[in-house]
Scaffold this motif. Structure first.
Motif, short mmCIF file in Angstrom:
data_model
loop_
_atom_site.label_atom_id
_atom_site.label_comp_id
_atom_site.label_asym_id
_atom_site.label_seq_id
_atom_site.Cartn_x
_atom_site.Cartn_y
_atom_site.Cartn_z
N GLY A 64 17.27 13.70 16.21
CA GLY A 64 16.97 14.46 15.01
C GLY A 64 15.70 15.28 15.13
N PRO A 65 15.32 15.98 14.07
CA PRO A 65 14.17 16.87 14.11
C PRO A 65 12.85 16.11 14.15
CG PRO A 65 14.99 16.69 11.88
CD PRO A 65 15.97 15.95 12.74
N ARG A 66 11.82 16.79 14.57
CA ARG A 66 10.47 16.22 14.55
C ARG A 66 10.04 15.92 13.11
NH1 ARG A 66 4.97 19.74 15.25
NH2 ARG A 66 3.47 18.03 14.93
N ILE A 67 9.57 14.69 12.87
CA ILE A 67 9.12 14.26 11.55
C ILE A 67 7.80 13.52 11.73
CG2 ILE A 67 9.63 12.86 9.51
CD1 ILE A 67 11.48 15.25 9.78
N ASN A 68 6.81 13.82 10.88
CA ASN A 68 5.52 13.14 11.00
C ASN A 68 5.60 11.72 10.47
OD1 ASN A 68 5.82 14.06 8.34
ND2 ASN A 68 3.63 14.33 8.03
N ALA A 69 4.58 10.92 10.77
CA ALA A 69 4.55 9.52 10.36
C ALA A 69 4.29 9.41 8.86
CB ALA A 69 3.47 8.77 11.13
N THR A 70 4.95 8.44 8.21
CA THR A 70 4.76 8.19 6.79
C THR A 70 4.75 6.70 6.51
OG1 THR A 70 7.14 8.25 6.32
CG2 THR A 70 5.93 10.34 6.12
N ALA A 71 4.23 6.32 5.36
CA ALA A 71 4.27 4.94 4.89
C ALA A 71 4.34 4.96 3.37
CB ALA A 71 3.04 4.16 5.36
N ALA A 72 5.10 4.05 2.79
CA ALA A 72 5.16 3.90 1.34
C ALA A 72 4.08 2.92 0.91
CB ALA A 72 6.54 3.40 0.92
N VAL A 73 3.19 3.34 0.02
CA VAL A 73 2.05 2.51 -0.38
C VAL A 73 1.85 2.59 -1.89
CG1 VAL A 73 0.86 2.78 1.85
CG2 VAL A 73 0.43 4.42 0.01
N ARG A 74 1.14 1.57 -2.41
CA ARG A 74 0.78 1.55 -3.83
C ARG A 74 -0.70 1.28 -4.05
NH1 ARG A 74 5.02 1.15 -7.53
NH2 ARG A 74 7.08 0.78 -6.60
N THR A 75 -1.32 0.54 -3.15
CA THR A 75 -2.68 0.08 -3.38
C THR A 75 -3.61 0.50 -2.25
OG1 THR A 75 -2.33 -2.01 -2.20
CG2 THR A 75 -1.73 -1.97 -4.54
N ARG A 76 -4.91 0.38 -2.51
CA ARG A 76 -5.91 0.67 -1.47
C ARG A 76 -5.70 -0.24 -0.27
NH1 ARG A 76 -10.90 -1.86 -1.69
NH2 ARG A 76 -10.92 -1.74 -3.97
N GLN A 77 -5.36 -1.50 -0.52
CA GLN A 77 -5.16 -2.44 0.58
C GLN A 77 -3.98 -2.02 1.46
OE1 GLN A 77 -5.60 -3.28 -2.64
NE2 GLN A 77 -7.68 -4.15 -2.50
N GLU A 78 -2.91 -1.53 0.85
CA GLU A 78 -1.76 -1.09 1.62
C GLU A 78 -2.09 0.18 2.41
OE1 GLU A 78 1.80 -2.87 -1.23
OE2 GLU A 78 1.26 -0.75 -1.34
N ILE A 79 -2.92 1.03 1.84
CA ILE A 79 -3.35 2.23 2.57
C ILE A 79 -4.16 1.83 3.80
CG2 ILE A 79 -4.77 4.32 2.44
CD1 ILE A 79 -4.06 4.39 -0.58
N ARG A 80 -5.08 0.93 3.61
CA ARG A 80 -5.91 0.46 4.73
C ARG A 80 -5.05 -0.19 5.82
NH1 ARG A 80 -10.63 3.14 4.64
NH2 ARG A 80 -11.88 2.76 2.77
N ALA A 81 -4.07 -0.99 5.41
CA ALA A 81 -3.21 -1.66 6.38
C ALA A 81 -2.38 -0.63 7.15
CB ALA A 81 -2.29 -2.65 5.66
N ALA A 82 -1.89 0.40 6.47
CA ALA A 82 -1.10 1.43 7.15
C ALA A 82 -1.95 2.18 8.18
CB ALA A 82 -0.52 2.40 6.13
N ARG A 83 -3.21 2.40 7.86
CA ARG A 83 -4.08 3.11 8.80
C ARG A 83 -4.28 2.32 10.09
NH1 ARG A 83 -9.44 5.50 7.33
NH2 ARG A 83 -8.89 6.74 9.15
N GLU A 84 -4.17 1.02 10.00
CA GLU A 84 -4.35 0.18 11.19
C GLU A 84 -3.14 0.23 12.11
OE1 GLU A 84 -7.12 -1.43 12.04
OE2 GLU A 84 -8.10 -0.61 10.26
#
Length: 310
Positions: A64-84
């Motif tokens: 398939g086509p090139r697609i950038n990385a994504t994550a579904a998040v709701r909280t600051r903690q989930e954002i921090r975890a996704a960054r790791e």
């Protein structure tokens, strides 16, 4: 919505449902599905109102086509975890069902908890999509997908941004990209790959794409006509040879085409079409306007998207 659809079906012979606006797509799909007149697979259509699910689906398509990385998040903690766990040194946050480029936050590696918390409050709550930041030139691609999944690109615009009101990515103007440029073909091919992987059928589309050193990459795509005058301006660009509204309605209703789709690329390339967005740095109430008639009398003036009024 289902009950309203049933009531409509009792009163009227409903032959089609037309989602005229980004925020109406999911409700339109539900009405059409309830009445048995869905123009495409409801599962595929609903995915277009779920940014995280759509990009996850596209990434999973083999070849398939090139697609950038994504994550579904709701909280600051989930954002921090996704960054790791992902390539999110620079990232974007936006509502998962958002629209009109609103409530978007741009962040880098030095983001603080306070900055994230401030954004989370301003976002209105709910599910967010966290996306790998793309740095390049931005384009809009508009067109139509037929019942067989064949994608026809009808216009491409370059998006120009400006900084104002504390933001750095406000759209200032859109300029038509010539059909005879290599870039047009590259973006049309990419749009076709995205929409084929998304399994879209019988629908117009509006796609935002970033082009960087690695080529095109999807920002967002809507299963709808282009906004900010782009659907109207298909006819302007092609000298009246194509009517984007007529084309969309025929496919929504499953009716045979009244005329073949024959874009006039000579007319398209002969025009330099520009959409200009006004940006105010004040919150004011306008009591009067000067110069409207003079602007409308200019030979290059086409139309207002939103005519200034007191």
């Amino acid at each position: 919505i289902e009950a309203a659809a049933v009531a409509l079906g009792r009163r009227h012979e409903v032959v089609g449902v037309l989602p005229h606006f980004e925020d109406s797509l999911e409700a339109a799909v539900t009405v059409a599905e309830t009445l048995g007149v869905a123009w495409a697979d409801p599962v595929d259509l609903r995915r277009f109102r779920n940014k995280s699910a759509l990009k996850a689906h596209l990434r999973a398509v083999p070849g398939g086509p090139r697609i950038n990385a994504t994550a579904a998040v709701r909280t600051r903690q989930e954002i921090r975890a996704a960054r790791e766990t992902g390539p999110f040194d620079r990232f974007v946050l936006k509502p998962n069902d958002g629209m009109s480029n609103s409530r978007i936050g741009f962040f880098d590696g030095d983001v603080t908890d306070d900055q994230l918390d401030t954004y989370l409050v301003s976002s209105g709550g709910g599910l967010l999509v966290m996306e790998e930041f793309l740095d390049g030139a931005e384009y809009c691609v508009n067109g139509q997908v037929d019942e067989h999944g064949v994608v026809t690109t009808l216009s491409v615009y370059r998006t120009h941004h400006t900084a104002a009101n504390g933001r750095t990515q406000l759209a200032e103007r859109f300029e038509l990209v010539r059909h005879d440029s290599p870039l047009f073909g590259q973006l049309a091919d990419y749009a076709s790959a995205v929409l084929t992987a998304a399994r879209l059928r019988r629908s117009p589309f509006h796609m935002e794409v970033m082009v960087d050193g690695d080529g095109p990459c999807l920002i967002e795509v809507g299963a709808r006509l282009g906004g900010v005058s782009m659907a109207f301006d298909v006819g302007v660009a092609h000298g009246g040879a194509v009517d984007a509204f007529e084309l969309a309605v025929q496919h929504y209703l499953g009716r045979p085409s009244q005329r073949p789709v024959q874009p006039d690329w000579s007319a398209y390339d002969a025009r330099s079409l520009r959409i200009v967005c006004g940006i105010s740095d004040e919150d004011v109430r306008a009591a009067s306007w000067d110069g409207i008639r003079e602007v409308e009398e200019m030979p290059e003036f086409v139309h207002w998207i939103s005519r200034p009024r007191a």
